[in-house]
Scaffold this motif. Structure first.
Motif, PDB file in Angstrom:
ATOM      1  N   ILE A  29       5.310 -10.747   7.111  1.00 34.54           N
ATOM      2  CA  ILE A  29       5.816  -9.800   6.125  1.00 34.54           C
ATOM      3  C   ILE A  29       6.930  -8.898   6.879  1.00 34.54           C
ATOM      4  O   ILE A  29       6.446  -8.266   7.705  1.00 34.54           O
ATOM      5  CB  ILE A  29       4.628  -8.856   5.447  1.00 34.54           C
ATOM      6  N   GLU A  33      10.052  -6.206   3.055  1.00 36.52           N
ATOM      7  CA  GLU A  33       8.956  -6.844   2.227  1.00 36.52           C
ATOM      8  C   GLU A  33       7.772  -5.638   2.129  1.00 36.52           C
ATOM      9  O   GLU A  33       7.175  -5.420   0.974  1.00 36.52           O
ATOM     10  CB  GLU A  33       8.293  -8.268   2.415  1.00 36.52           C
ATOM     11  N   PHE A  34       7.382  -5.150   3.246  1.00 36.87           N
ATOM     12  CA  PHE A  34       6.611  -4.119   3.242  1.00 36.87           C
ATOM     13  C   PHE A  34       6.743  -2.941   2.359  1.00 36.87           C
ATOM     14  O   PHE A  34       6.110  -2.264   1.643  1.00 36.87           O
ATOM     15  CB  PHE A  34       6.191  -3.638   4.672  1.00 36.87           C
ATOM     16  N   GLU A  36       8.649  -2.902  -0.287  1.00 35.29           N
ATOM     17  CA  GLU A  36       8.806  -3.486  -1.526  1.00 35.29           C
ATOM     18  C   GLU A  36       7.154  -3.217  -1.875  1.00 35.29           C
ATOM     19  O   GLU A  36       7.076  -2.920  -2.948  1.00 35.29           O
ATOM     20  CB  GLU A  36       9.322  -4.932  -1.866  1.00 35.29           C
ATOM     21  N   TYR A  37       6.181  -3.761  -1.191  1.00 36.96           N
ATOM     22  CA  TYR A  37       4.730  -3.411  -1.287  1.00 36.96           C
ATOM     23  C   TYR A  37       4.652  -2.070  -1.560  1.00 36.96           C
ATOM     24  O   TYR A  37       4.027  -1.544  -2.660  1.00 36.96           O
ATOM     25  CB  TYR A  37       3.805  -3.796  -0.137  1.00 36.96           C
ATOM     26  N   LYS A  40       5.923  -0.723  -5.012  1.00 37.64           N
ATOM     27  CA  LYS A  40       5.439  -1.342  -6.052  1.00 37.64           C
ATOM     28  C   LYS A  40       3.907  -0.297  -6.309  1.00 37.64           C
ATOM     29  O   LYS A  40       3.454  -0.177  -7.329  1.00 37.64           O
ATOM     30  CB  LYS A  40       4.734  -3.083  -5.745  1.00 37.64           C
ATOM     31  N   TRP A  41       3.185  -0.381  -5.224  1.00 38.07           N
ATOM     32  CA  TRP A  41       2.073   0.609  -5.156  1.00 38.07           C
ATOM     33  C   TRP A  41       2.327   2.157  -5.744  1.00 38.07           C
ATOM     34  O   TRP A  41       1.527   2.721  -6.392  1.00 38.07           O
ATOM     35  CB  TRP A  41       1.319   0.576  -3.937  1.00 38.07           C
ATOM     36  N   ASP A  67      -2.075  -4.251   1.944  1.00 41.87           N
ATOM     37  CA  ASP A  67      -2.165  -3.391   0.699  1.00 41.87           C
ATOM     38  C   ASP A  67      -2.739  -2.155   0.840  1.00 41.87           C
ATOM     39  O   ASP A  67      -2.219  -1.035   0.453  1.00 41.87           O
ATOM     40  CB  ASP A  67      -3.046  -4.250  -0.354  1.00 41.87           C
ATOM     41  N   ALA A  70      -0.126  -0.105   2.505  1.00 41.56           N
ATOM     42  CA  ALA A  70       0.635   0.229   1.502  1.00 41.56           C
ATOM     43  C   ALA A  70       0.325   1.305   0.673  1.00 41.56           C
ATOM     44  O   ALA A  70       1.246   2.070   0.126  1.00 41.56           O
ATOM     45  CB  ALA A  70       1.364  -0.867   0.604  1.00 41.56           C
ATOM     46  N   PHE A 129      -2.079  -4.945  -8.761  1.00 46.28           N
ATOM     47  CA  PHE A 129      -0.979  -5.070  -7.839  1.00 46.28           C
ATOM     48  C   PHE A 129      -0.046  -6.277  -9.049  1.00 46.28           C
ATOM     49  O   PHE A 129       1.131  -6.063  -8.844  1.00 46.28           O
ATOM     50  CB  PHE A 129      -1.073  -5.768  -6.636  1.00 46.28           C
TER      51      PHE A 129
END
Length: 461
Positions: A29, A33-34, A36-37, A40-41, A67, A70, A129
């Motif tokens: 990852i 990308e992290f 983006e995690y 989203k959270w 997760d 994040a 998620f």
């Protein structure tokens, strides 16, 4: 504007973008990308905030994963309180910690047994998620700053909760930057692959991993302890930096399996969370000739993980740096026994920790070797005897009890009916996590107490 750990974390790590940030279940990852995690959270948490008139307090029962990391960072951005808790807790412990922390929203990872939550409403990570939420800006700063709440086993009482405020979290960032600029201390670089065994609900596990990510390292996520899997990962991913607890350092020092794997990429080992037998340092240095740094970390969970370090060169014989300036030592010159008084830059005064250690005047090196208070460490885990005793006292026929540690084993001495022995083992098994289980139960006529009636625990042995 008040400093915000989440915002500074994103700003500092944005430069790494496509570099691998996390390795989890053989998946790489990137930092992008992290991020983006995290975004989203943050959206998920922001939406949950709109559904309650009370401040959102999240109990997080999750195994190690991207997760949980994040969610922790997103919590700082969203201005909510996140309480990481051990997913292996039994119902009794879950009820206790949710009640004490006043959590009003529960998130669990998909591999956690839901039966032990009974009628409580829980929210699976996978469901949250993948839910449709309204996007919100990760750059926005909420009116309330996010807080992380940990539980630390007390020295003379039940486990207590303490808050990792923005002030403490941002001070950890300042410590990382100070270490980078000080040649006396080893600082992992963007080329390092880091791997640790501590869970992310543990202050030491979470903050050290976030620190490594903040430094641009690649972090290999450890989900569970398996000796073959752990060594295979070290070999296959060419791990260069390890974060260990003393039982795993003992494994590296003595287990024959270690010699079956190629660990030549390993350059630095950090060890902390409990006392380490000094002889294990010498054994590991001899067994791993490519190792350059074997570093003992020392800190207090309540006010910062890294308060003191032995510096670099433990394995290679280089000059060892002075401990951090946040530590004051009170030394008995007759036997070199010390009490450590620690403080951080953000807290006034000193806090007596009651830890014991020895100081080498030749190398200016501190070795933590034990504690003078009641808290125990089993396989690196904090265990408060009072918590176990409170559960035992619920058994009919138990008049009084005392729990103590004998090496890595927990023993209970009981005043009461010997026929209750099986019930004692059962109630502890049913209500407490695996590392709090009893190894032996001994029935006695009396327990050692001082004139005021207080238990003298060291006389239980």
């Amino acid at each position: 504007m008040m400093r915000n750990f989440g915002r500074e974390f994103l700003e500092e790590t944005s430069i790494f973008e496509n570099k691998t940030c996390l390795i989890w279940r053989d998946r790489e990852i990137s930092f992008k990308e992290f991020h983006e995690y995290i975004g989203k959270w943050k959206n998920v948490l922001d939406e949950q905030k709109t559904k309650t008139t009370n401040p959102l307090r999240i109990a997080l029962f999750c195994t190690n994963s991207p997760d949980i990391l994040a969610i922790i960072v997103a919590g700082q951005l969203s201005g909510v309180t996140v309480i990481p808790l051990n997913p292996s807790y039994k119902k009794y412990e879950i009820d206790e910690y949710i009640s004490k922390s006043i959590a009003n929203f529960i998130i669990v990872s998909d591999d956690v047994d839901l039966d032990k939550f009974e009628e409580r409403e829980v929210n699976l990570i996978s469901e949250l998620f993948t839910s449709n939420v309204t996007p919100s800006s990760t750059a926005s700063t909420p009116e309330n700053q996010g807080v992380i709440v940990f539980f630390s086993s007390g020295t003379t009482g039940p486990p207590k909760q303490f808050e990792y405020t923005q002030r403490i979290l941002c001070s950890q960032i300042d410590q990382i930057k100070a270490i980078r600029s000080d040649p006396r201390f080893f600082s992992p670089s963007t080329d390092d692959i880091c791997y640790g065994v501590l869970p992310f609900f543990h202050a030491g596990g979470l903050i050290t991993i976030l620190s490594m990510i903040f430094s641009g390292c690649t972090v290999l996520i450890n989900e569970r302890w398996n000796e073959h899997e752990f060594l295979a990962n070290c070999q296959n991913y060419k791990v260069s930096v390890l974060f260990l607890v003393p039982p795993v350092l003992n494994f590296f020092a003595n287990h024959p399996l270690v010699s079956s794997y190629d660990l030549s990429a390993l350059k630095t080992i950090y060890v902390g969370a409990a006392a380490s037998p000094p002889e294990n340092f010498a054994k590991v240095a001899e067994r791993l000739p490519e190792l350059e740094n074997l570093i003992q970390l020392y800190g207090t969970s309540e006010c910062g993980v890294l308060l003191c370090s032995t510096g670099k060169g433990k394995a290679s014989g280089k000059t060892v740096g002075w401990p951090f300036p946040f530590v004051e030592l009170k030394i008995n010159p007759e036997n070199n026994e010390i009490f450590v008084k620690s403080a951080t830059a953000m807290e006034e005064g000193f806090m007596e920790t009651g830890d014991l250690g020895c100081l080498s005047f030749k190398t200016i090196e501190l070795m933590i070797v034990g504690r003078s208070k009641e808290m125990m460490k089993i396989r690196g885990w904090q265990v408060n005897p009072n918590e176990v005793e409170d559960v035992i006292r619920k058994v009919e026929g138990v008049l009084d009890c005392a729990v103590y540690q004998n090496q890595e084993k927990l023993t209970a001495k009981i005043i009461g009916n010997p026929d209750s022995k099986a019930d004692i083992f059962k109630i502890v098994k049913d209500n407490l996590a695996s590392y709090k289980q009893l190894d032996d139960v001994i029935f006695v006529e009396e327990l050692p107490r001082n004139p005021s009636g207080k238990l003298v625990r060291h006389m239980l042995h």
